[in-house]
Design a protein around this motif. Structure first.
Motif, PDB file in Angstrom:
ATOM      1  N   ASN A   5       0.825  -1.210   0.000  1.00 22.77           N
ATOM      2  CA  ASN A   5       0.000   0.000   0.000  1.00 22.77           C
ATOM      3  C   ASN A   5       0.858   1.257   0.000  1.00 22.77           C
ATOM      4  O   ASN A   5       0.555   2.235  -0.700  1.00 22.77           O
ATOM      5  CB  ASN A   5      -0.935   0.007   1.211  1.00 22.77           C
ATOM      6  CG  ASN A   5      -2.179  -0.827   0.991  1.00 22.77           C
ATOM      7  OD1 ASN A   5      -2.572  -1.077  -0.148  1.00 22.77           O
ATOM      8  ND2 ASN A   5      -2.795  -1.286   2.061  1.00 22.77           N
ATOM      9  N   ILE A   6       1.912   1.249   0.807  1.00 23.74           N
ATOM     10  CA  ILE A   6       2.803   2.409   0.860  1.00 23.74           C
ATOM     11  C   ILE A   6       3.489   2.616  -0.485  1.00 23.74           C
ATOM     12  O   ILE A   6       3.602   3.743  -0.982  1.00 23.74           O
ATOM     13  CB  ILE A   6       3.846   2.237   1.988  1.00 23.74           C
ATOM     14  CG1 ILE A   6       3.159   2.266   3.358  1.00 23.74           C
ATOM     15  CG2 ILE A   6       4.910   3.330   1.906  1.00 23.74           C
ATOM     16  CD1 ILE A   6       4.079   1.966   4.514  1.00 23.74           C
ATOM     17  N   VAL A   7       3.930   1.524  -1.097  1.00 23.76           N
ATOM     18  CA  VAL A   7       4.607   1.617  -2.392  1.00 23.76           C
ATOM     19  C   VAL A   7       3.642   2.111  -3.472  1.00 23.76           C
ATOM     20  O   VAL A   7       4.010   2.955  -4.311  1.00 23.76           O
ATOM     21  CB  VAL A   7       5.219   0.258  -2.784  1.00 23.76           C
ATOM     22  CG1 VAL A   7       5.696   0.268  -4.236  1.00 23.76           C
ATOM     23  CG2 VAL A   7       6.374  -0.085  -1.856  1.00 23.76           C
ATOM     24  N   LEU A   8       2.414   1.613  -3.464  1.00 18.46           N
ATOM     25  CA  LEU A   8       1.427   2.075  -4.445  1.00 18.46           C
ATOM     26  C   LEU A   8       1.118   3.558  -4.257  1.00 18.46           C
ATOM     27  O   LEU A   8       0.980   4.304  -5.242  1.00 18.46           O
ATOM     28  CB  LEU A   8       0.140   1.251  -4.324  1.00 18.46           C
ATOM     29  CG  LEU A   8       0.198  -0.168  -4.911  1.00 18.46           C
ATOM     30  CD1 LEU A   8      -1.068  -0.944  -4.558  1.00 18.46           C
ATOM     31  CD2 LEU A   8       0.392  -0.135  -6.425  1.00 18.46           C
ATOM     32  N   LEU A   9       1.019   4.006  -3.013  1.00 12.02           N
ATOM     33  CA  LEU A   9       0.805   5.429  -2.754  1.00 12.02           C
ATOM     34  C   LEU A   9       2.006   6.230  -3.247  1.00 12.02           C
ATOM     35  O   LEU A   9       1.842   7.283  -3.891  1.00 12.02           O
ATOM     36  CB  LEU A   9       0.585   5.670  -1.262  1.00 12.02           C
ATOM     37  CG  LEU A   9       0.480   7.143  -0.830  1.00 12.02           C
ATOM     38  CD1 LEU A   9      -0.696   7.827  -1.517  1.00 12.02           C
ATOM     39  CD2 LEU A   9       0.366   7.243   0.698  1.00 12.02           C
ATOM     40  N   ALA A  10       3.203   5.742  -2.952  1.00 16.59           N
ATOM     41  CA  ALA A  10       4.419   6.426  -3.400  1.00 16.59           C
ATOM     42  C   ALA A  10       4.459   6.537  -4.920  1.00 16.59           C
ATOM     43  O   ALA A  10       4.803   7.591  -5.474  1.00 16.59           O
ATOM     44  CB  ALA A  10       5.652   5.663  -2.891  1.00 16.59           C
ATOM     45  N   GLU A  91       6.716   8.445   4.617  1.00 17.51           N
ATOM     46  CA  GLU A  91       7.584   7.416   4.044  1.00 17.51           C
ATOM     47  C   GLU A  91       7.270   7.213   2.561  1.00 17.51           C
ATOM     48  O   GLU A  91       8.180   7.033   1.739  1.00 17.51           O
ATOM     49  CB  GLU A  91       7.427   6.097   4.795  1.00 17.51           C
ATOM     50  CG  GLU A  91       8.359   5.013   4.294  1.00 17.51           C
ATOM     51  CD  GLU A  91       8.518   3.856   5.256  1.00 17.51           C
ATOM     52  OE1 GLU A  91       9.274   2.924   4.932  1.00 17.51           O
ATOM     53  OE2 GLU A  91       7.908   3.883   6.334  1.00 17.51           O
ATOM     54  N   ALA A  92       5.983   7.268   2.216  1.00 14.63           N
ATOM     55  CA  ALA A  92       5.596   7.141   0.809  1.00 14.63           C
ATOM     56  C   ALA A  92       6.180   8.283  -0.021  1.00 14.63           C
ATOM     57  O   ALA A  92       6.605   8.082  -1.164  1.00 14.63           O
ATOM     58  CB  ALA A  92       4.078   7.118   0.682  1.00 14.63           C
ATOM     59  N   LEU A 168       9.785  -5.332  -1.118  1.00 12.77           N
ATOM     60  CA  LEU A 168      10.436  -6.328  -0.256  1.00 12.77           C
ATOM     61  C   LEU A 168      10.935  -5.730   1.064  1.00 12.77           C
ATOM     62  O   LEU A 168      10.761  -6.328   2.129  1.00 12.77           O
ATOM     63  CB  LEU A 168      11.605  -6.971  -0.991  1.00 12.77           C
ATOM     64  CG  LEU A 168      11.262  -7.927  -2.131  1.00 12.77           C
ATOM     65  CD1 LEU A 168      12.537  -8.510  -2.721  1.00 12.77           C
ATOM     66  CD2 LEU A 168      10.342  -9.053  -1.670  1.00 12.77           C
ATOM     67  N   PHE A 169      11.552  -4.530   0.992  1.00 13.36           N
ATOM     68  CA  PHE A 169      12.244  -4.006   2.174  1.00 13.36           C
ATOM     69  C   PHE A 169      11.925  -2.552   2.498  1.00 13.36           C
ATOM     70  O   PHE A 169      12.630  -1.930   3.294  1.00 13.36           O
ATOM     71  CB  PHE A 169      13.759  -4.175   2.002  1.00 13.36           C
ATOM     72  CG  PHE A 169      14.189  -5.602   1.806  1.00 13.36           C
ATOM     73  CD1 PHE A 169      14.062  -6.533   2.819  1.00 13.36           C
ATOM     74  CD2 PHE A 169      14.702  -6.023   0.586  1.00 13.36           C
ATOM     75  CE1 PHE A 169      14.461  -7.854   2.636  1.00 13.36           C
ATOM     76  CE2 PHE A 169      15.106  -7.337   0.392  1.00 13.36           C
ATOM     77  CZ  PHE A 169      14.978  -8.258   1.425  1.00 13.36           C
ATOM     78  N   GLY A 170      10.879  -2.004   1.884  1.00 17.59           N
ATOM     79  CA  GLY A 170      10.463  -0.655   2.225  1.00 17.59           C
ATOM     80  C   GLY A 170      11.459   0.407   1.809  1.00 17.59           C
ATOM     81  O   GLY A 170      12.235   0.243   0.856  1.00 17.59           O
ATOM     82  N   LEU A 171      11.471   1.518   2.556  1.00 16.93           N
ATOM     83  CA  LEU A 171      12.365   2.636   2.245  1.00 16.93           C
ATOM     84  C   LEU A 171      13.837   2.220   2.259  1.00 16.93           C
ATOM     85  O   LEU A 171      14.589   2.601   1.347  1.00 16.93           O
ATOM     86  CB  LEU A 171      12.123   3.784   3.229  1.00 16.93           C
ATOM     87  CG  LEU A 171      13.001   5.032   3.055  1.00 16.93           C
ATOM     88  CD1 LEU A 171      12.820   5.643   1.672  1.00 16.93           C
ATOM     89  CD2 LEU A 171      12.680   6.057   4.150  1.00 16.93           C
ATOM     90  N   PRO A 172      14.308   1.416   3.232  1.00 15.75           N
ATOM     91  CA  PRO A 172      15.708   0.983   3.188  1.00 15.75           C
ATOM     92  C   PRO A 172      16.038   0.178   1.931  1.00 15.75           C
ATOM     93  O   PRO A 172      17.141   0.298   1.379  1.00 15.75           O
ATOM     94  CB  PRO A 172      15.850   0.120   4.451  1.00 15.75           C
ATOM     95  CG  PRO A 172      14.812   0.649   5.379  1.00 15.75           C
ATOM     96  CD  PRO A 172      13.654   1.018   4.498  1.00 15.75           C
ATOM     97  N   GLN A 310      -2.103  -7.349  -2.922  1.00 13.31           N
ATOM     98  CA  GLN A 310      -2.523  -6.762  -1.656  1.00 13.31           C
ATOM     99  C   GLN A 310      -3.936  -7.204  -1.285  1.00 13.31           C
ATOM    100  O   GLN A 310      -4.203  -7.571  -0.138  1.00 13.31           O
ATOM    101  CB  GLN A 310      -2.460  -5.230  -1.767  1.00 13.31           C
ATOM    102  CG  GLN A 310      -3.011  -4.482  -0.565  1.00 13.31           C
ATOM    103  CD  GLN A 310      -2.259  -4.802   0.708  1.00 13.31           C
ATOM    104  OE1 GLN A 310      -1.074  -5.144   0.666  1.00 13.31           O
ATOM    105  NE2 GLN A 310      -2.930  -4.711   1.845  1.00 13.31           N
ATOM    106  N   PHE A 311      -4.839  -7.182  -2.245  1.00 12.21           N
ATOM    107  CA  PHE A 311      -6.221  -7.584  -2.003  1.00 12.21           C
ATOM    108  C   PHE A 311      -6.296  -9.054  -1.584  1.00 12.21           C
ATOM    109  O   PHE A 311      -7.005  -9.418  -0.647  1.00 12.21           O
ATOM    110  CB  PHE A 311      -7.053  -7.353  -3.265  1.00 12.21           C
ATOM    111  CG  PHE A 311      -8.512  -7.703  -3.111  1.00 12.21           C
ATOM    112  CD1 PHE A 311      -9.382  -6.842  -2.471  1.00 12.21           C
ATOM    113  CD2 PHE A 311      -9.004  -8.911  -3.604  1.00 12.21           C
ATOM    114  CE1 PHE A 311     -10.723  -7.166  -2.320  1.00 12.21           C
ATOM    115  CE2 PHE A 311     -10.340  -9.250  -3.453  1.00 12.21           C
ATOM    116  CZ  PHE A 311     -11.200  -8.366  -2.811  1.00 12.21           C
TER     117      PHE A 311
END
Length: 316
Positions: A5-10, A91-92, A168-172, A310-311
């Motif tokens: 979800n965060i990546v899609l928002l980003a 973060e996004a 896979l690993f978010g912002l890092p 995600q769904f």
């Protein structure tokens, strides 16, 4: 808020706004910051009067410092944001700065516009901003070829790979990837100056792009709905000098029924690269337009797949 979800928002933020020019003028861009950091070590440690092994070790150390520093900072930011109820939005925004789907489209479109108006000199200038080859004598077809090669390769490097590592690993994860990719862009060349110093960075970039490049090629092939695209990808990808770039380039060549790669000039020397999809026709400006349409459709396919994953995970 889940990673997808965060990546899609980003990605939505980046697709809509990109990195605004006014912001670049004020604070530059995270990749520029990473590049400036790498340049300092390049100047300090990349000396021609030392042995190949010493330069290789100096370059490897530079790479490790750049990657660990960038990743460490990203980990710290992510950790601090985890304590804020709106931290996932911030973060996004950080992640969005490290995706390049909008800027890639704009750079290719800037080549297409003068070609449509038969302004070859302007098109040569525009394409020189996105490729490393000599562009001053390129024909309209050669400019089209260079643009489509850049579109295909950078779809992997600038969009799919960052998304892959961010999921896979978010912002890092995406920060580490951009550090590696920037290292490769700056010092990962096989020139006399960087063959030793950038050897470690180039190999590491090959590794982190191994899966994203193949995913990109597969998405191009599936999105085109042409078996020919899949066939050419599997047949010709390994001909490319890069272990990764050949996959999206060959898939795009097959999807558009054009030939890509082949001879080009670097530093006044002709480099005879193998042709991908040798039976395809020579690219034209119209093929750039078709390539951009394939690119947009492919990005929508990837976004849909991420949303579907995600769904599906919510119902498990």
């Amino acid at each position: 808020m889940t990673a997808i979800n965060i990546v899609l928002l980003a990605w939505a933020i980046e697709a809509l706004f990109g990195w605004p020019d006014w912001l670049y003028q004020e604070i530059k861009h995270p990749v520029v910051w990473i590049g400036a950091f790498i340049s300092k070590f390049d100047r300090m440690w990349n000396h021609p009067n030392v042995s190949h092994q010493a330069r290789y070790m100096a370059g490897a150390t530079t790479s490790i410092i750049a990657i660990t520093s960038t990743t460490g900072l990203a980990c710290m930011i992510s950790f601090l944001l985890s304590y804020s109820p709106l931290g996932w939005i911030i973060e996004a925004i950080f992640i969005s700065s490290l995706i390049a789907s909008r800027s890639l489209y704009m750079h290719i479109h800037k080549v297409l516009l003068p070609l449509k108006n038969d302004d070859i000199p302007a098109a040569r200038i525009a394409v020189s901003q996105i490729v490393g080859r000599e562009t001053s004598q390129l024909t309209a077809s050669e400019i089209s070829r260079a643009s489509l090669e850049s579109l295909a390769e950078n779809t992997s490097d600038g969009v799919v790979a960052p998304l892959f590592w961010a999921v896979l690993f978010g912002l890092p994860g995406i920060a580490a990837y951009k550090a590696i990719n920037t290292l490769d862009s700056m010092i990962g060349h096989k020139s006399e100056k960087y063959h030793a110093f950038g050897g470690f960075a180039a190999r590491l970039d090959d590794i982190v792009n191994l899966l994203p490049a193949r995913i990109t090629g597969l998405v191009f092939a599936l999105t085109s709905l042409k078996l020919q695209a899949l066939k050419i990808m599997l047949q010709d990808a390994s001909k490319h000098r890069s272990p990764n770039a050949g996959w999206p380039e060959a898939a795009m060549a097959g999807a558009l029924n054009i030939n890509l790669s082949g001879p080009r000039i670097y530093n006044n020397k002709q480099v005879d690269e193998p042709v991908l999809n040798v039976e395809g026709h020579s690219p034209s400006p119209d093929d750039i337009q078709r390539g951009l349409i394939l690119y947009i459709k492919s990005m929508l396919v990837i976004a849909t797949l991420l949303a579907a994953i995600q769904f599906w995970s919510l119902w498990q």
